[in-house]
Design a protein around this motif. Structure first.
Motif, short mmCIF file in Angstrom:
data_model
loop_
_atom_site.label_atom_id
_atom_site.label_comp_id
_atom_site.label_asym_id
_atom_site.label_seq_id
_atom_site.Cartn_x
_atom_site.Cartn_y
_atom_site.Cartn_z
N PRO A 106 0.81 -1.22 0.00
CA PRO A 106 0.00 0.00 0.00
C PRO A 106 0.84 1.27 0.00
O PRO A 106 0.37 2.33 -0.46
N ASP A 107 2.08 1.18 0.49
CA ASP A 107 2.95 2.36 0.51
C ASP A 107 3.91 2.38 -0.67
O ASP A 107 4.86 3.16 -0.71
N GLY A 108 3.65 1.51 -1.66
CA GLY A 108 4.46 1.50 -2.87
C GLY A 108 5.71 0.66 -2.80
O GLY A 108 6.56 0.74 -3.69
N HIS A 109 5.85 -0.20 -1.78
CA HIS A 109 7.08 -0.99 -1.67
C HIS A 109 6.96 -2.32 -2.39
O HIS A 109 5.87 -2.82 -2.63
N ILE A 110 8.11 -2.87 -2.74
CA ILE A 110 8.23 -4.19 -3.36
C ILE A 110 9.08 -5.05 -2.46
O ILE A 110 10.15 -4.63 -2.02
N THR A 111 8.64 -6.28 -2.20
CA THR A 111 9.22 -7.16 -1.18
C THR A 111 9.34 -6.32 0.09
O THR A 111 8.37 -5.74 0.54
N PHE A 112 10.51 -6.21 0.70
CA PHE A 112 10.66 -5.36 1.88
C PHE A 112 11.43 -4.08 1.54
O PHE A 112 12.00 -3.44 2.43
N ASN A 113 11.45 -3.70 0.27
CA ASN A 113 12.08 -2.44 -0.14
C ASN A 113 11.10 -1.31 0.15
O ASN A 113 10.39 -0.83 -0.73
N ALA A 175 -4.53 1.68 -4.99
CA ALA A 175 -4.64 2.49 -6.20
C ALA A 175 -3.71 3.70 -6.17
O ALA A 175 -3.07 4.04 -7.18
N PHE A 176 -3.59 4.35 -5.01
CA PHE A 176 -2.74 5.53 -4.94
C PHE A 176 -1.27 5.15 -5.10
O PHE A 176 -0.51 5.85 -5.78
N ALA A 177 -0.88 4.03 -4.50
CA ALA A 177 0.51 3.56 -4.65
C ALA A 177 0.80 3.24 -6.11
O ALA A 177 1.90 3.53 -6.62
N LEU A 178 -0.16 2.65 -6.80
CA LEU A 178 0.01 2.35 -8.22
C LEU A 178 0.17 3.63 -9.02
O LEU A 178 1.03 3.73 -9.90
N TYR A 179 -0.65 4.63 -8.70
CA TYR A 179 -0.55 5.93 -9.37
C TYR A 179 0.84 6.53 -9.18
O TYR A 179 1.48 6.99 -10.14
N TRP A 190 8.88 5.75 -3.19
CA TRP A 190 7.91 4.83 -3.80
C TRP A 190 8.74 3.87 -4.64
O TRP A 190 8.93 4.07 -5.83
N THR A 191 9.28 2.85 -3.99
CA THR A 191 10.32 2.04 -4.63
C THR A 191 9.88 1.39 -5.92
O THR A 191 10.69 1.16 -6.81
N MET A 192 8.59 1.09 -6.04
CA MET A 192 8.13 0.46 -7.28
C MET A 192 8.26 1.39 -8.48
O MET A 192 8.28 0.93 -9.62
N SER A 193 8.37 2.69 -8.24
CA SER A 193 8.53 3.63 -9.35
C SER A 193 9.80 3.37 -10.14
O SER A 193 9.91 3.77 -11.30
N ALA A 194 10.76 2.66 -9.54
CA ALA A 194 12.01 2.34 -10.25
C ALA A 194 11.74 1.50 -11.49
O ALA A 194 12.52 1.54 -12.46
N PHE A 195 10.63 0.78 -11.50
CA PHE A 195 10.32 -0.08 -12.64
C PHE A 195 10.07 0.72 -13.92
O PHE A 195 10.10 0.16 -15.01
N GLN A 196 9.84 2.01 -13.79
CA GLN A 196 9.69 2.84 -14.98
C GLN A 196 10.96 2.81 -15.83
O GLN A 196 10.92 3.05 -17.03
N GLN A 197 12.09 2.51 -15.20
CA GLN A 197 13.38 2.52 -15.89
C GLN A 197 13.84 1.13 -16.32
O GLN A 197 14.95 0.99 -16.82
N HIS A 198 12.99 0.14 -16.14
CA HIS A 198 13.41 -1.22 -16.50
C HIS A 198 13.56 -1.33 -18.02
O HIS A 198 12.70 -0.87 -18.77
N PRO A 199 14.66 -1.92 -18.49
CA PRO A 199 14.93 -1.96 -19.93
C PRO A 199 14.04 -2.91 -20.71
O PRO A 199 13.96 -2.82 -21.94
N HIS A 200 13.38 -3.84 -20.03
CA HIS A 200 12.52 -4.80 -20.71
C HIS A 200 11.08 -4.65 -20.24
O HIS A 200 10.76 -3.76 -19.47
N ARG A 201 10.25 -5.54 -20.69
CA ARG A 201 8.83 -5.40 -20.40
C ARG A 201 8.52 -5.59 -18.93
O ARG A 201 9.00 -6.51 -18.29
N VAL A 202 7.70 -4.71 -18.41
CA VAL A 202 7.20 -4.83 -17.06
C VAL A 202 5.69 -4.98 -17.16
O VAL A 202 5.00 -4.11 -17.67
#
Length: 209
Positions: A106-113, A175-179, A190-202
Motif C-alpha cells: 500500500p505504501d508502494g514498496h516491493i518485497t521489503f524495499n 490504487a494511490f501507490a500504483l498511481y 515509492w520504490t516500485m517507481s524504479a520499474f519505470q526505468q526497466h529496460p525490458h517489459r514490465v
C-alpha cells in the motif's frame, strides 16, 4: 509498461499460466536454469508463518521442482552477510532472474524495499517499517512482540536486473501507490517507481477490490 485490469479475481488468477508459458518457452535443462524470483523475505524458518513455510505450503509442494533447486534466504544463518552474499552469487551463477513475480504494498514498496530504500541495493538485512510490522501482526495472533522487526530481503538492484517482471496488485486500497509508481517521477520513497526505468517489459496487473 503494460497495465492489465481483469474483470474479476478468477480472471486474474489465470495469469498464473503466464509464468508456466515463460518457463516452457525458456526450455530449461540441467545446464540452463530458469530463475523465478518470488516476493519473499525471511522470518525465522521454524515459525509456521515464516515466508519459507508459506512458500513451501502454497507453491513449492504443488509444483514439479526438486528441493535442491529452491533457494530461500535463511534468517537463522549464523552469518547473515555470508548468507545474503551467497544468495547473490547463486543468482549470478544461474545467469540472472528470468521472471520476478512480486506484489505492491500500500505504501508502494516491493518485497521489503520500503519507503526510503535504495533503488540500487542488493540482498541485505533490512529493518522493517512499523506499518509493515503492524500489517504482519495478523500472522502472529495480533501479538506485536512476536512479529520480526528485521528481515533478509532482495534489493531493488537485484530485482531490476531481472529480464521481466509481473507485479500483482490487489485491491482499491493500493490504487494511490500504483498511481505514484507509474504516473509520477522515480523516487526511493515509492520504490516500485524504479520499474519505470526497466529496460525490458514490465507487466503490471491490478486486481479488482
Amino acid at each position: 509498461m503494460k497495465l492489465i485490469i481483469p474483470d474479476d479475481y478468477s480472471q486474474a488468477s489465470e495469469w498464473a499460466a503466464y509464468i508456466r508459458n515463460c518457463i516452457i518457452q525458456f526450455n530449461p535443462g540441467p545446464d540452463k536454469y530458469f530463475t523465478l524470483g518470488l516476493p519473499t523475505g525471511s522470518t525465522p524458518l521454524d515459525h509456521p508463518e515464516s515466508y519459507c513455510s508459506f512458500t513451501w505450503n502454497n507453491f513449492f509442494k504443488h509444483v514439479d521442482i526438486h528441493p535442491e533447486n529452491t533457494h530461500i534466504l535463511d534468517g537463522n544463518a549464523a552469518d547473515l552477510k555470508v548468507e545474503y552474499d551467497g544468495f547473490e552469487e547463486k543468482i549470478t551463477a544461474a545467469g540472472r532472474i528470468e521472471l520476478f513475480v512480486g506484489h505492491l504494498g500500500p505504501d508502494g514498496h516491493i518485497t521489503f524495499n520500503e519507503r526510503g530504500s535504495s533503488l540500487v541495493s542488493r540482498t541485505h538485512v533490512k529493518t522493517l517499517a512499523m506499518d509493515t510490522i503492524l500489517a504482519n501482526a495478523r500472522f502472529f495472533d495480533g501479538d506485536l512482540t512476536k512479529v520480526p522487526t528485521m528481515a533478509l530481503m532482495v534489493g531493488m538492484g537485484t530485482i531490476m536486473d531481472a529480464r521481466e517482471m509481473m507485479i500483482l496488485i490487489m485491491g482499491a486500497h493500493k490504487a494511490f501507490a500504483l498511481y505514484k509508481a507509474i504516473e509520477e517521477e522515480v523516487s526511493h520513497m515509492w520504490t516500485m517507481s524504479a520499474f519505470q526505468q526497466h529496460p525490458h517489459r514490465v507487466c503490471m496487473m491490478r486486481m479488482p477490490p
